[in-house]
Design an enzyme around this catalytic site. Structure first.
Site, PDB file in Angstrom:
ATOM      1  N   ASP A  80     -10.493  19.386 -16.406  1.00 59.07           N
ATOM      2  CA  ASP A  80      -9.893  19.049 -15.109  1.00 59.07           C
ATOM      3  C   ASP A  80      -8.635  18.238 -15.395  1.00 59.07           C
ATOM      4  O   ASP A  80      -8.442  17.734 -16.506  1.00 59.07           O
ATOM      5  CB  ASP A  80     -10.886  18.227 -14.272  1.00 59.07           C
ATOM      6  N   SER A  81      -7.809  18.079 -14.375  1.00 56.38           N
ATOM      7  CA  SER A  81      -6.620  17.242 -14.534  1.00 56.38           C
ATOM      8  C   SER A  81      -7.003  15.764 -14.719  1.00 56.38           C
ATOM      9  O   SER A  81      -6.211  14.982 -15.197  1.00 56.38           O
ATOM     10  CB  SER A  81      -5.735  17.390 -13.299  1.00 56.38           C
ATOM     11  N   CYS A 117     -10.829  22.219 -12.268  1.00 61.44           N
ATOM     12  CA  CYS A 117      -9.693  21.827 -11.428  1.00 61.44           C
ATOM     13  C   CYS A 117      -9.259  23.004 -10.552  1.00 61.44           C
ATOM     14  O   CYS A 117      -8.981  24.095 -11.060  1.00 61.44           O
ATOM     15  CB  CYS A 117      -8.551  21.414 -12.356  1.00 61.44           C
ATOM     16  N   GLU A 121      -9.403   7.915  -5.748  1.00 57.50           N
ATOM     17  CA  GLU A 121      -9.213   7.181  -7.007  1.00 57.50           C
ATOM     18  C   GLU A 121      -9.260   5.669  -6.750  1.00 57.50           C
ATOM     19  O   GLU A 121      -9.670   4.892  -7.600  1.00 57.50           O
ATOM     20  CB  GLU A 121      -7.872   7.545  -7.640  1.00 57.50           C
ATOM     21  N   CYS A 127     -10.699  20.953  -3.765  1.00 54.72           N
ATOM     22  CA  CYS A 127     -10.130  20.021  -4.728  1.00 54.72           C
ATOM     23  C   CYS A 127     -11.285  19.189  -5.277  1.00 54.72           C
ATOM     24  O   CYS A 127     -12.206  18.818  -4.522  1.00 54.72           O
ATOM     25  CB  CYS A 127      -9.103  19.126  -4.035  1.00 54.72           C
ATOM     26  N   HIS A 135     -11.687  16.206  -5.952  1.00 53.33           N
ATOM     27  CA  HIS A 135     -11.940  14.867  -5.409  1.00 53.33           C
ATOM     28  C   HIS A 135     -12.572  14.883  -4.016  1.00 53.33           C
ATOM     29  O   HIS A 135     -13.183  13.906  -3.606  1.00 53.33           O
ATOM     30  CB  HIS A 135     -10.625  14.092  -5.313  1.00 53.33           C
TER      31      HIS A 135
HETATM   32  N1  DGL Z   1      -8.148  18.237  -9.996  1.00 50.55           N
HETATM   33  C1  DGL Z   1      -7.164  18.504  -8.980  1.00 50.55           C
HETATM   34  C2  DGL Z   1      -7.622  19.705  -8.147  1.00 50.55           C
HETATM   35  O1  DGL Z   1      -8.801  20.001  -8.057  1.00 50.55           O
HETATM   36  C3  DGL Z   1      -6.925  17.302  -8.092  1.00 50.55           C
HETATM   37  C4  DGL Z   1      -6.142  16.220  -8.740  1.00 50.55           C
HETATM   38  C5  DGL Z   1      -4.743  16.649  -9.141  1.00 50.55           C
HETATM   39  O2  DGL Z   1      -3.880  16.874  -8.285  1.00 50.55           O
HETATM   40  O3  DGL Z   1      -4.554  16.789 -10.351  1.00 50.55           O
HETATM   41  O4  DGL Z   1      -6.806  20.362  -7.568  1.00 50.55           O
END
Ligand code: DGL
Length: 269
Positions: free
Chosen positions: A13-14, A76, A155, A187, A189
């Site tokens: 993931d990011s 992600c 976050e 997403c 989060h």
């Molecule tokens: N992990 C990213 C997503 O699911 C969210 C956070 C980001 O923008 O990197 O799109």
């Protein structure tokens, strides 16, 4: 030599949001070991170009392949929308995205055929969800909103705060008039904001979190390909990150729902 079945599952993931997928993986397949990579140094992906997200996703995949994983989950959504097809077509192990499984789940539960999607700018702009929904059922209508402030709010740990509710209301206000009966949380989060989203949209809108359907899809692929772990012990979880910010452990443990051990920094990302 270690059998391929006993290799780990890779997840990237990011950042740390993908740990929600790891949490589900550990619940559904407790004997599987997992290697997680969170590209915190380059977070957020959701505001970057498709080319940049594709590059990052290839690098993350190569890193996980070096750890000898047997399959990869692209946890992600921004990466899934920009890079999944490329990764699937260029690497020789099973690669699972989080978009198609979520779309299949949404198509199953909607009665009205009016489905909402909330995601990052990159994911919404890619129209990956629309394309997947159309493949399954061209009669479904999808209403998308990019919700840029949701990631920083999560976050910050403001999960059920009056400010959060106000922000959610601001972004989702328009969707309330679209008569959707299903909302895809597109997403990593956003599942953390379920309580506030429910308050704003009401109990009749079903919320689809991609973690469960993605893990189910992975499980069925592992079974089909004879790749399920033969171990009887609880699987290991190794977490790698490209940077370790101040509140990293606190945020990570919220996503994972358990203590974070064995976290290592990988430089060069
Ligand atoms: N992990 C990213 C997503 O699911 C969210 C956070 C980001 O923008 O990197 O799109």
């Amino acid at each position: 030599m270690q059998g391929i079945q006993n290799r780990s599952i890779g997840v990237f993931d990011s950042g740390l949001g993908g740990l929600t997928v790891v949490k589900e993986l550990r619940r559904e397949m407790p004997h599987e070991s997992i290697v997680y990579f969170g590209d915190i140094a380059r977070l957020p992906y959701g505001i970057k170009s498709k080319e940049q997200i594709l590059n990052f996703s290839i690098q993350n995949t190569l890193f996980l392949l070096k750890q000898k994983v047997k399959a990869i989950v692209v946890a992600c959504n921004s990466s899934s929308s920009a890079a999944y097809h490329f990764l699937r077509d260029h690497f020789g192990i099973p690669i699972i995205d989080v978009i198609m499984p979520a779309v299949e789940a949404a198509a199953c539960v909607t009665h009205t055929g009016r489905v909402g999607l909330i995601a990052t700018h990159a994911t919404v702009a890619s129209q990956a969800y629309e394309r997947s929904l159309r493949k399954i059922n061209p009669n479904l209508r999808i209403f998308s909103r990019a919700c840029s402030l949701f990631v920083p709010v999560v976050e910050e740990g403001w999960l059920e705060d009056p400010i959060t509710e106000q922000i959610v209301r601001r972004y989702l206000g328009g969707l309330r008039h679209k008569n959707i009966d299903t909302l895809i949380l597109g997403c990593t989060h956003y599942p953390m904001l379920k309580a506030s989203i429910r308050k704003v949209l009401g109990p009749r809108v079903q919320l689809i979190d991609s973690a469960r359907p993605s893990v189910k899809k992975l499980k069925s692929i592992l079974i089909r390909q004879g790749l399920v772990s033969k171990s009887k012990r609880k699987g290991e979880l190794r977490v790698f990150v490209s940077d370790m910010p101040r509140n990293f452990k606190q945020v990570g443990e919220k996503f994972l729902g358990e203590k974070l051990h064995k976290v290592q920094i990988v430089r060069g990302f």
